[in-house]
Design a protein around this motif. Structure first.
Motif, PDB file in Angstrom:
ATOM      1  N   TYR A  36       2.998   1.824   0.089  1.00 19.48           N
ATOM      2  CA  TYR A  36       2.673   1.503  -1.187  1.00 19.48           C
ATOM      3  C   TYR A  36       3.075  -0.632  -1.696  1.00 19.48           C
ATOM      4  N   LYS A  37       3.937  -0.457  -1.497  1.00 16.81           N
ATOM      5  CA  LYS A  37       4.326  -1.770  -1.866  1.00 16.81           C
ATOM      6  C   LYS A  37       3.133  -3.489  -1.177  1.00 16.81           C
ATOM      7  N   TYR A  38       2.435  -2.505  -0.043  1.00 17.55           N
ATOM      8  CA  TYR A  38       1.738  -3.501   0.859  1.00 17.55           C
ATOM      9  C   TYR A  38       0.214  -3.614   0.412  1.00 17.55           C
ATOM     10  N   SER A  39       0.369  -2.163  -0.328  1.00 15.07           N
ATOM     11  CA  SER A  39      -1.309  -1.674  -0.847  1.00 15.07           C
ATOM     12  C   SER A  39      -1.632  -2.433  -2.230  1.00 15.07           C
ATOM     13  N   GLN A  40      -0.601  -2.897  -2.995  1.00 13.36           N
ATOM     14  CA  GLN A  40      -0.572  -3.480  -3.868  1.00 13.36           C
ATOM     15  C   GLN A  40      -0.431  -4.831  -3.815  1.00 13.36           C
ATOM     16  N   LYS A  41      -0.651  -5.669  -2.359  1.00 16.89           N
ATOM     17  CA  LYS A  41      -1.506  -7.146  -2.346  1.00 16.89           C
ATOM     18  C   LYS A  41      -2.822  -7.117  -1.522  1.00 16.89           C
ATOM     19  N   THR A  42      -3.940  -5.708  -1.772  1.00 17.52           N
ATOM     20  CA  THR A  42      -4.665  -5.565  -1.587  1.00 17.52           C
ATOM     21  C   THR A  42      -6.155  -5.144  -2.453  1.00 17.52           C
ATOM     22  N   ASP A  43      -7.151  -5.172  -2.460  1.00 17.29           N
ATOM     23  CA  ASP A  43      -8.228  -4.620  -3.075  1.00 17.29           C
ATOM     24  C   ASP A  43      -9.087  -3.250  -3.352  1.00 17.29           C
ATOM     25  N   ASP A  44      -7.848  -2.974  -2.513  1.00 16.40           N
ATOM     26  CA  ASP A  44      -8.591  -2.244  -1.770  1.00 16.40           C
ATOM     27  C   ASP A  44      -8.249  -0.955  -2.534  1.00 16.40           C
ATOM     28  N   ASN A  45      -8.957  -0.014  -4.067  1.00 14.06           N
ATOM     29  CA  ASN A  45      -8.374   1.137  -4.967  1.00 14.06           C
ATOM     30  C   ASN A  45      -8.390   2.477  -4.345  1.00 14.06           C
ATOM     31  N   TYR A  46      -9.498   2.737  -4.148  1.00 15.80           N
ATOM     32  CA  TYR A  46      -9.285   4.113  -3.230  1.00 15.80           C
ATOM     33  C   TYR A  46      -8.114   3.948  -1.957  1.00 15.80           C
ATOM     34  N   LEU A  47      -7.448   2.986  -1.242  1.00 14.58           N
ATOM     35  CA  LEU A  47      -6.518   2.762  -0.927  1.00 14.58           C
ATOM     36  C   LEU A  47      -4.804   3.126  -1.874  1.00 14.58           C
ATOM     37  N   LYS A  48      -5.142   2.086  -2.827  1.00 12.94           N
ATOM     38  CA  LYS A  48      -3.867   2.557  -3.464  1.00 12.94           C
ATOM     39  C   LYS A  48      -3.839   3.683  -4.695  1.00 12.94           C
ATOM     40  N   ASN A  49      -4.960   4.379  -5.117  1.00  9.92           N
ATOM     41  CA  ASN A  49      -4.608   5.975  -5.698  1.00  9.92           C
ATOM     42  C   ASN A  49      -4.658   7.446  -4.881  1.00  9.92           C
ATOM     43  N   LYS A  50      -4.619   6.565  -3.091  1.00  5.61           N
ATOM     44  CA  LYS A  50      -4.793   7.320  -2.306  1.00  5.61           C
ATOM     45  C   LYS A  50      -3.025   7.235  -2.407  1.00  5.61           C
ATOM     46  N   ILE A  51      -2.875   6.490  -1.839  1.00  5.13           N
ATOM     47  CA  ILE A  51      -1.375   5.983  -1.193  1.00  5.13           C
ATOM     48  C   ILE A  51      -0.226   7.065  -3.301  1.00  5.13           C
ATOM     49  N   LEU A  52      -1.018   6.117  -4.177  1.00  2.00           N
ATOM     50  CA  LEU A  52      -0.176   6.696  -5.874  1.00  2.00           C
ATOM     51  C   LEU A  52      -0.319   8.660  -5.875  1.00  2.00           C
ATOM     52  N   TYR A  53      -1.417   9.707  -4.736  1.00  2.00           N
ATOM     53  CA  TYR A  53      -1.064  10.598  -5.355  1.00  2.00           C
ATOM     54  C   TYR A  53       0.439  11.089  -4.161  1.00  2.00           C
ATOM     55  N   SER A  54      -0.446  10.661  -2.817  1.00  2.00           N
ATOM     56  CA  SER A  54       1.528  10.421  -1.884  1.00  2.00           C
ATOM     57  C   SER A  54       2.312  10.593  -2.689  1.00  2.00           C
ATOM     58  N   LEU A  55       2.588   9.415  -3.486  1.00  2.00           N
ATOM     59  CA  LEU A  55       3.947   9.440  -4.116  1.00  2.00           C
ATOM     60  C   LEU A  55       4.095  10.161  -5.203  1.00  2.00           C
ATOM     61  N   ALA A  56       2.843  11.354  -5.639  1.00  2.00           N
ATOM     62  CA  ALA A  56       3.101  11.893  -6.856  1.00  2.00           C
ATOM     63  C   ALA A  56       3.412  13.133  -5.841  1.00  2.00           C
ATOM     64  N   SER A  57       2.944  13.597  -4.670  1.00  2.00           N
ATOM     65  CA  SER A  57       3.528  14.595  -4.291  1.00  2.00           C
ATOM     66  C   SER A  57       4.616  14.711  -3.886  1.00  2.00           C
ATOM     67  N   GLN A  58       5.554  13.336  -3.612  1.00  2.00           N
ATOM     68  CA  GLN A  58       7.366  13.216  -3.232  1.00  2.00           C
ATOM     69  C   GLN A  58       7.722  13.351  -3.851  1.00  2.00           C
ATOM     70  N   GLU A  59       7.353  13.305  -5.461  1.00  2.00           N
ATOM     71  CA  GLU A  59       7.615  13.581  -6.512  1.00  2.00           C
ATOM     72  C   GLU A  59       7.754  15.033  -7.226  1.00  2.00           C
ATOM     73  N   VAL A  60       6.679  15.674  -6.529  1.00  2.00           N
ATOM     74  CA  VAL A  60       6.950  17.140  -7.236  1.00  2.00           C
ATOM     75  C   VAL A  60       7.889  17.565  -5.797  1.00  2.00           C
ATOM     76  N   TYR A  61       8.170  17.100  -4.891  1.00  2.00           N
ATOM     77  CA  TYR A  61       8.879  18.113  -4.195  1.00  2.00           C
ATOM     78  C   TYR A  61      10.155  17.570  -4.335  1.00  2.00           C
ATOM     79  N   ILE A  62      10.658  16.470  -4.897  1.00  2.00           N
ATOM     80  CA  ILE A  62      12.377  16.585  -5.549  1.00  2.00           C
ATOM     81  C   ILE A  62      12.226  17.025  -6.869  1.00  2.00           C
ATOM     82  N   GLY A  63      11.331  17.579  -7.322  1.00  2.00           N
ATOM     83  CA  GLY A  63      10.862  18.100  -8.632  1.00  2.00           C
ATOM     84  C   GLY A  63      10.826  17.208 -10.184  1.00  2.00           C
TER      85      GLY A  63
END
Length: 590
Positions: free
Chosen positions: A136-163
């Protein structure tokens, strides 16, 4: 609730860089002759791990030979997908090493995302989350919005994991809206439809966890509408059907839940184990009090789920219900089996799902499970001791019975031999007892007369003579004879007859008659082979007894041997005697 299946499924596809609109299939391809670009494109048609790993090795070798570091990065990343632990983590580490050499945010983002995904697949979620944060940290230094939102989805899945469902929902709304807005975009290595469908599913799951099911209707409607656009999108349909089934279960619409969950199972067309549908079908039938059906689904769940090293704690209640079911059935062995399984799973949950496991409402805590396990084991030990006692007691009884049987058989054999040599001695003595006494001991005879008051000596002698005729003519074989009928026949009264028999025969009337019958039938059994061939009941009739039981009891009283055993030994004795006098046998022995 079954987000783990969705996440893992998505992780594979992240690593694969494939697009579902590619329908070509690899057929007889000579991968050694393909260029680096052709090799990379060929992975869109490879759907099995052995082939994928083989082509990855060719891709890696060629990339090294041509010194193409970016191609080597992609080769390692693909190899991480097509191999299993521990190979996949080695390839993920190689991807990170190459990314650091290239030192560009895009490559570092994808490398850390790859490492995070592989660690999640290998159940090391905590390390995977660290890598995801770096991605996520390195994605903020890119202009690839697809990659950013894909990582955002992954972060959301981790949030679901911890409740952390509220934080997860915020991220999922952003990523879902982005992928929905760009749904029709087509770019190499990017699959907007896939990311939309998975983001929407995880958002539905999150709404369920927040008790916001009412917000899901628009999500279902939009997803089903998009699925109809392309036949390749049908692969996502069962996930939404499954979500509807879970919604129906929670809303207590159990028939709809069964329908939707079964439809989901029938529509899946992938390599994954879909535990959620099996689990919720089991819960649904349990709620309908159809426990046998419910248990069958929990069996199916246990069969594959227990072997999985990445067990999701959401299915833990199935084991609690299995324990409860067998406790109610009184099957302590099965109850103990599932207690042990749940204790093992709890250790796995504690290790791999620390945050989520702590939040699960547990009917059976580890302490309660251990206590119940100890109680059952103590009960089983007591039962084992009782069984051992019963076995020892049974053995003792059998040994005693065997000893008694052997002893009796030995006594019977001895008694049989004695009976065979007795001949007619007793009978002769009994018949002549009065005559001998009269002739040899007049004083004793006078004493016997004196014991029968009311009768003269001549009358007594007359009755005794008639009794001798009675015996010699075997009149005692008449089964209807009684003391009264015999006294009438002998021209005396029953009382006098009874006294004479008591004094001179030294028996009561019944024993006198029975002994005569027994002596008679014994002699016949010794001499009449045909009599040995009929059953005891018929023999009893021949002897004048009214029943086989009375005959057997009296026979054993008088001769100390059962009639059945005597008959058996007589048959064997006759058989042996016959063989010993057989001329043919004699010739054979010459």
């Amino acid at each position: 609730m079954f987000y783990k299946n969705i996440i893992i499924n998505t992780l594979y596809i992240f690593l694969f860089f494939i697009s579902f609109n590619l329908s070509l299939k690899a057929q007889n391809v000579d991968y050694e002759k393909l260029s680096l670009n052709e090799l990379e494109e060929s992975f869109a048609q490879i759907h099995d791990n052995p082939t994928g790993e083989k082509v990855c090795n060719i891709f890696i070798r060629k990339a090294k030979k041509e010194n193409n570091i970016e191609a080597l990065f992609r080769a390692y990343k693909l190899a991480a997908f097509f191999t299993k632990n521990p190979k996949n983590i080695k390839y993920a580490d190689s991807t990170l090493t190459i990314a650091k050499k290239i030192n560009k945010p895009y490559f570092l983002t994808n490398a850390f995302l790859c490492s995070s995904n592989i660690k999640d697949i290998n159940t090391n979620s905590s390390e995977g989350f660290k890598d995801l944060l770096l991605a996520y940290k390195y994605s903020q230094k890119t202009d690839d919005n697809y990659l950013k939102n894909k990582i955002l989805y992954s972060l959301a899945s981790q949030e679901v994991y911890i409740g952390n469902y509220i934080e997860a929902k915020e991220k999922l709304l952003i990523s879902k809206n982005y992928f929905s807005k760009n749904f029709d975009k087509k770019e190499v290595g990017k699959d907007y439809p896939m990311m939309y469908f998975y983001s929407a599913v995880l958002l539905i799951i999150t709404n369920n966890s927040l008790e916001k099911q009412s917000e899901n209707s628009d999500l279902y409607q939009d997803a089903y509408k998009k699925i109809k656009l392309n036949k390749n999108f049908q692969v996502y349909k069962p996930y939404y059907l499954s979500c509807e089934g879970v919604d129906a279960y929670k809303n207590k619409n159990y028939q709809l839940a069964i329908s939707k969950l079964n439809e989901a199972i029938n529509n899946y067309n992938d390599q994954f184990k879909h535990f959620a549908e099996i689990y919720y079908l089991g819960l649904t039938y349990w709620k309908l009090n159809q426990k046998e059906k419910a248990i069958n689904y929990f069996f199916k769940l246990d069969k594959d789920y227990y072997k999985d090293k990445n067990q999701d704690p959401q299915y833990r209640p199935a084991y609690e219900l299995l324990i409860q079911y067998y406790k109610e059935k009184g099957n302590t062995e099965k109850q103990l089996e599932y207690i042990n399984k749940l204790l093992f799973l709890d250790r796995s949950y504690e290790k791999n799902y620390k945050y989520l496991f702590a939040k699960i409402n547990k009917e059976y805590t580890s302490e309660k499970l251990i206590q119940e396990k100890n109680d059952i084991e103590n009960s089983l030990n007591s039962h084992k001791i009782f069984i051992i006692f019963i076995i020892i007691l049974s053995f003792s009884i059998v040994s005693f019975v065997f000893y008694r049987y052997t002893k009796i058989q030995k006594e019977y054999k001895q008694r049989f031999r004695e009976i065979l040599v007795e001949k007619n001695q007793n009978k002769t003595i009994e018949k002549n007892v009065f005559k001998e006494n009269t002739q040899t001991n007049p004083a004793q005879n006078t004493l016997l007369y004196s014991k029968i008051s009311g009768l003269s000596a001549s009358t007594i002698d007359s009755i005794l003579n008639k009794l001798e005729v009675f015996e010699s003519e075997n009149q005692f074989l008449n089964p209807k004879i009684t003391q009264k009928t015999l006294s009438e026949e002998l021209k005396t009264n029953p009382s006098y007859l009874s006294k004479i028999i008591n004094v001179y025969k030294e028996k009561n009337f019944t024993q006198y008659i029975n002994d005569l019958r027994l002596d008679y039938i014994l002699e016949r059994l010794k001499t009449d082979e045909d009599l040995l061939q009929i059953d005891v009941k018929e023999i009893a009739n021949e002897a004048g007894f009214s029943s086989a039981e009375s005959f057997s009891d009296n026979f054993q009283r008088k001769f100390q041997i059962k009639p059945s055993y005597f008959i058996k030994m007589m048959k064997e004795n006759l058989k042996t005697s016959s063989q010993s006098h057989n001329p043919t046998s004699d010739l054979e022995n010459v």
